[in-house]
Design a protein around this motif. Sequence first.
Motif, short mmCIF file in Angstrom:
data_model
loop_
_atom_site.label_atom_id
_atom_site.label_comp_id
_atom_site.label_asym_id
_atom_site.label_seq_id
_atom_site.Cartn_x
_atom_site.Cartn_y
_atom_site.Cartn_z
N PHE A 91 0.85 -1.19 0.00
CA PHE A 91 0.00 0.00 0.00
C PHE A 91 0.89 1.24 0.00
O PHE A 91 2.08 1.18 0.30
N GLY A 92 0.28 2.40 -0.29
CA GLY A 92 0.98 3.67 -0.24
C GLY A 92 0.29 4.64 0.69
O GLY A 92 -0.83 4.38 1.15
N PRO A 93 0.92 5.78 1.00
CA PRO A 93 0.31 6.76 1.91
C PRO A 93 -1.07 7.21 1.47
O PRO A 93 -1.92 7.55 2.32
N GLU A 94 -1.33 7.23 0.16
CA GLU A 94 -2.65 7.66 -0.32
C GLU A 94 -3.76 6.72 0.15
O GLU A 94 -4.94 7.13 0.24
N ASP A 95 -3.43 5.49 0.47
CA ASP A 95 -4.45 4.54 0.92
C ASP A 95 -4.96 4.86 2.32
O ASP A 95 -6.02 4.38 2.73
N LEU A 96 -4.22 5.67 3.07
CA LEU A 96 -4.67 6.06 4.41
C LEU A 96 -5.93 6.92 4.34
O LEU A 96 -6.67 7.03 5.33
N ASP A 108 -0.65 7.23 15.76
CA ASP A 108 0.08 5.97 15.84
C ASP A 108 0.96 5.81 14.60
O ASP A 108 0.61 6.28 13.51
N PRO A 109 2.11 5.14 14.73
CA PRO A 109 3.05 5.04 13.60
C PRO A 109 2.57 4.08 12.52
O PRO A 109 1.87 3.10 12.80
N VAL A 110 2.98 4.35 11.27
CA VAL A 110 2.66 3.48 10.15
C VAL A 110 3.92 3.28 9.31
O VAL A 110 4.71 4.22 9.13
N ILE A 111 4.13 2.07 8.83
CA ILE A 111 5.29 1.73 8.00
C ILE A 111 4.77 1.12 6.70
O ILE A 111 3.92 0.23 6.71
N PHE A 112 5.28 1.61 5.57
CA PHE A 112 4.89 1.09 4.26
C PHE A 112 6.03 0.23 3.72
O PHE A 112 7.18 0.68 3.67
N LEU A 113 5.71 -1.00 3.32
CA LEU A 113 6.70 -1.91 2.77
C LEU A 113 6.32 -2.31 1.34
O LEU A 113 5.14 -2.57 1.07
#
Length: 667
Positions: A91-96, A108-113
Amino acid sequence: MTSPILLGIDTGGTYTDAVLFREGEGVIAKAKSLTTRHDLADGIAGAVDAVLLKSGHSASEIGLVSLSTTLATNALVEGQGGRAALVMIGFGPEDLTRGGLAEALGNDPVIFLPGGHDVHGNETPLDVSELESAMSGLGTSVSSFAVAGYFAVRNPAHEIRVRDRIRDLSHLPVTCSHELTSKLGGPRRALTTLLNARLVSIVDRLIGSCEDFLASRGISAPMMVVRGDGALISAAEARLRPIETILSGPSASLVGARFLTGLDQAVVSDIGGTTTDVAVLDAGRPRLAEEGAVVGGHRTMVEAVALRTYGLGGDSEVHIDDRGLDARFTLGPRRLLPLSLLAVRHGELVISVIERQLRATHVGRHDGRFAVRTGVPGMAAQGLATPEQALYARIGGGPISLNDLLATNSQKAVLDRLVARGLVHLSGLTPSDALHVLGRQNQWNGRAARMGLELAIRRKDGSGREIAGSPEELAEKIVGRLTRQSSEAVLAACLAEDGAEAIDPAVSLAVDRALKKSPGIARFLVSLDRPLIGLGASAPVYYPAVADMLGAEAVIPADADVANAIGAVVGQIRAVVSVVVTSPEEDRFIVSGSGERLLLVGQASALAAARERAVSAALAQAKTEGADEAAVTLSEDVDAPEIEGSRRLIEARITAIATGRPRIAIG
């Protein structure tokens, strides 16, 4: 042979209820104890010991323990829960921005892989380097992890690899999205997984407390927990998937309402200390939410009853807006510790502070408001920022007046964060205090309740008049407001079921006239087409007036105060498994879900394999969840449009549902 005794326990925000029940006989005895959030076992022990004493039965006669709880629901409604890190694969930041995920994530923290899969389960290469570099900092700042992969429901391999790596690097709980749902919709699946991760510590603590208490009394019976759809699940499974226990309490109350009243058609409204839950019974069964349960403003992928949960209860915060010519009152959505309840344990301190505030010549900004630690284990306070640590330390071991605690406006936001973390309770004026003043409740400290209302009536509205002439007058206004907001909540839920969500009873002038029964040339009336079942300890106090306002028959069963605990022991286990068949190319089919992907030739063989897998997985899951014996029903949803004269399978979803009663220990 006499059938075993079943023990039902409901742990709510204010009270813990216990019932002893025997099939064919019904309720043998019931009891209540205050829920003790610092150590939930204390409240459970108080209720269970009391119900055993009342009944004259021994703990060794208990063959099954079943638990329902509003703790997970209340945590989401009040914005509480542990801090969780979200790992999104593919996923990418736009999916948030989709599915309400950004709002749920908050700070809360988020990590994209990089990684994930396509609709047929084919992978994009996974790279976990960013996760590994972030783990050193995350391990001490979060309490759990949530992992959501692109199309993980078609191939969970990347979620499993990331989960295992997190476990290698930390000892914190990890939730994967494929463990919770088989539905598509990545961002909402990620949201559901995030909420599950936040709830792990809350539900784990509850179940652990209950198990510790049962062991201390020599009760070795199987333990079940009520899910959000009213079905039962083993305690071990509930620990892994606590999100499934959202709406546990209200779902249990629906099962209990049907059992207690025998009504097939009804509106059920259950009022607790924190929330009011409204649902509809049709043909004796609660309607299920097709799109997933909505709690605390979040639409999850959890299958649950079609229930509307409102932040309105006997312990709701009383808001007084004194800026207009007439003071206006609203209730909730936050729960406060009633002053009358706070004074049960800290009477002299609370009353001396309120007396001092009553003697003051000026009304204080936070008169009648206190902060007190919840008493949860110290590890829950890990990761606090410096301002939060300082304010938490100042609260200390007993309640402190907000007038003494808060020196600046910015500290109010810090206090709110401590409340959201579940570390601090706020205490103040509630409808429960009003009922103590009116003599309709008497279990707590009535003197503190009256003094709290005396403080409140010192406030003046915009015309310079006191907001009420006496504590009794203010109490009637507060109770009247709860009746009105309860009526609006019930009506809003019913309108939503009718597909008329656009009508908001809280702002509609026509609804306002109907609820007030205002006279006029044009008269507006509102009524329900079925009885209103009122549940909850305070249902006999509130719901006759609510039903009258809604033009409905009020049905308040004799055991309305413990309907949740009754529903917990009369429910069934219900395991649902879906297996999906897709066709990436002509005459080649992929079977995914509940096991490794299968690549098969021929539609008939693929569908047969899917059916066999769904049935065996549902039976296995029902057994894992505690069923003694289970029966299976199978349904199929096949999308196979006709293309150029021949039908082409796009997707087939095979769903198996295994149902059965839980195993019961026989002494």
